[in-house]
Design a protein around this motif. Sequence first.
Motif, short mmCIF file in Angstrom:
data_model
loop_
_atom_site.label_atom_id
_atom_site.label_comp_id
_atom_site.label_asym_id
_atom_site.label_seq_id
_atom_site.Cartn_x
_atom_site.Cartn_y
_atom_site.Cartn_z
N THR A 1 -43.39 58.86 -26.45
CA THR A 1 -43.41 58.07 -25.04
C THR A 1 -44.26 57.33 -24.33
O THR A 1 -44.07 56.66 -23.41
N LYS A 2 -45.51 56.83 -25.75
CA LYS A 2 -46.43 56.05 -24.97
C LYS A 2 -45.88 54.96 -24.16
O LYS A 2 -45.19 54.37 -25.47
N ASP A 3 -46.46 54.20 -23.83
CA ASP A 3 -46.16 52.92 -23.06
C ASP A 3 -44.70 52.43 -23.32
O ASP A 3 -43.83 51.62 -23.18
N LYS A 4 -44.05 53.46 -23.14
CA LYS A 4 -42.72 53.18 -22.63
C LYS A 4 -41.92 53.90 -21.43
O LYS A 4 -42.24 54.98 -20.79
N THR A 5 -41.06 53.10 -20.47
CA THR A 5 -41.00 54.05 -19.14
C THR A 5 -39.63 54.88 -19.91
O THR A 5 -39.36 55.38 -20.68
N PRO A 6 -39.54 56.12 -19.06
CA PRO A 6 -38.60 57.62 -18.88
C PRO A 6 -37.30 56.60 -19.15
O PRO A 6 -37.04 57.40 -20.38
N GLU A 7 -36.64 55.63 -18.64
CA GLU A 7 -35.63 54.81 -19.37
C GLU A 7 -35.85 54.69 -20.18
O GLU A 7 -34.67 54.88 -21.83
N GLU A 8 -36.58 53.61 -20.81
CA GLU A 8 -36.75 52.85 -22.22
C GLU A 8 -36.44 54.74 -22.80
O GLU A 8 -35.55 54.04 -23.88
N THR A 9 -37.65 55.59 -23.05
CA THR A 9 -37.52 56.89 -23.93
C THR A 9 -35.71 57.58 -23.87
O THR A 9 -36.20 57.60 -24.95
N ARG A 10 -35.06 57.49 -22.91
CA ARG A 10 -34.41 57.84 -22.82
C ARG A 10 -32.73 57.69 -23.69
O ARG A 10 -32.30 57.54 -24.49
N ASP A 11 -33.54 56.40 -23.52
CA ASP A 11 -32.47 55.12 -23.92
C ASP A 11 -32.53 54.58 -25.69
O ASP A 11 -31.85 55.12 -26.70
N GLU A 12 -34.05 54.93 -26.47
CA GLU A 12 -34.44 55.45 -27.58
C GLU A 12 -33.77 56.79 -27.66
O GLU A 12 -33.11 56.27 -29.10
#
Length: 183
Positions: A165-176
């Motif tokens: 999750t480092k340096d990612k928004t929760p939404e970016e992590t969700r999408d990953e």
Amino acid sequence: MISDIILIGPKTTGKSTLGELLAQKLGIPQCSMDKLRWDYYKEINYDEELAKRIREKEGFIELYRYWKFFEAYAVERLLSEHSNCVIDFGGGHSVYEDDELFNRVQRVLESYNNVVLILPSPDLEESIQILNERNGGFVSKGFDFNEHFVKHHSNHNLAKFVVYTKDKTPEETRDEILQIVNI
């Protein structure tokens, strides 16, 4: 093939937040172990007074040990009752020092293709540091829970995927997560 998404990992890694975001995006329910655990524990005679005495006399580390049997049972119960959803475990529900308890949880999770370990960083020491900053450290009688949950084999052996999750928004992590899981 079971297509539920199960999020595991140490306390304060963002499992519940990600679970909510994933459930919203997929249009399916979120099932959070932290909301259900006590009901499951009580089914097999969890003793709140005993737990309180253990914590007062022996500290959180012994309370944690008392919880382990109940945690394994809660994982089995939650997964038997809930499907077609995003499930987020509590921080301890995927870490077992006792091989028999670990094997029980491993057996129940082996048919799930989407068990995702959430960690802050691929660098385990950095993950511990980030978690310590988030939750102020989690130490009882010299036992560092953040370090234990990050480094213990259980989380790593149960996970089918690891997402950082480092340096990612929760939404970016969700999408990953959505890009790597099989739904």
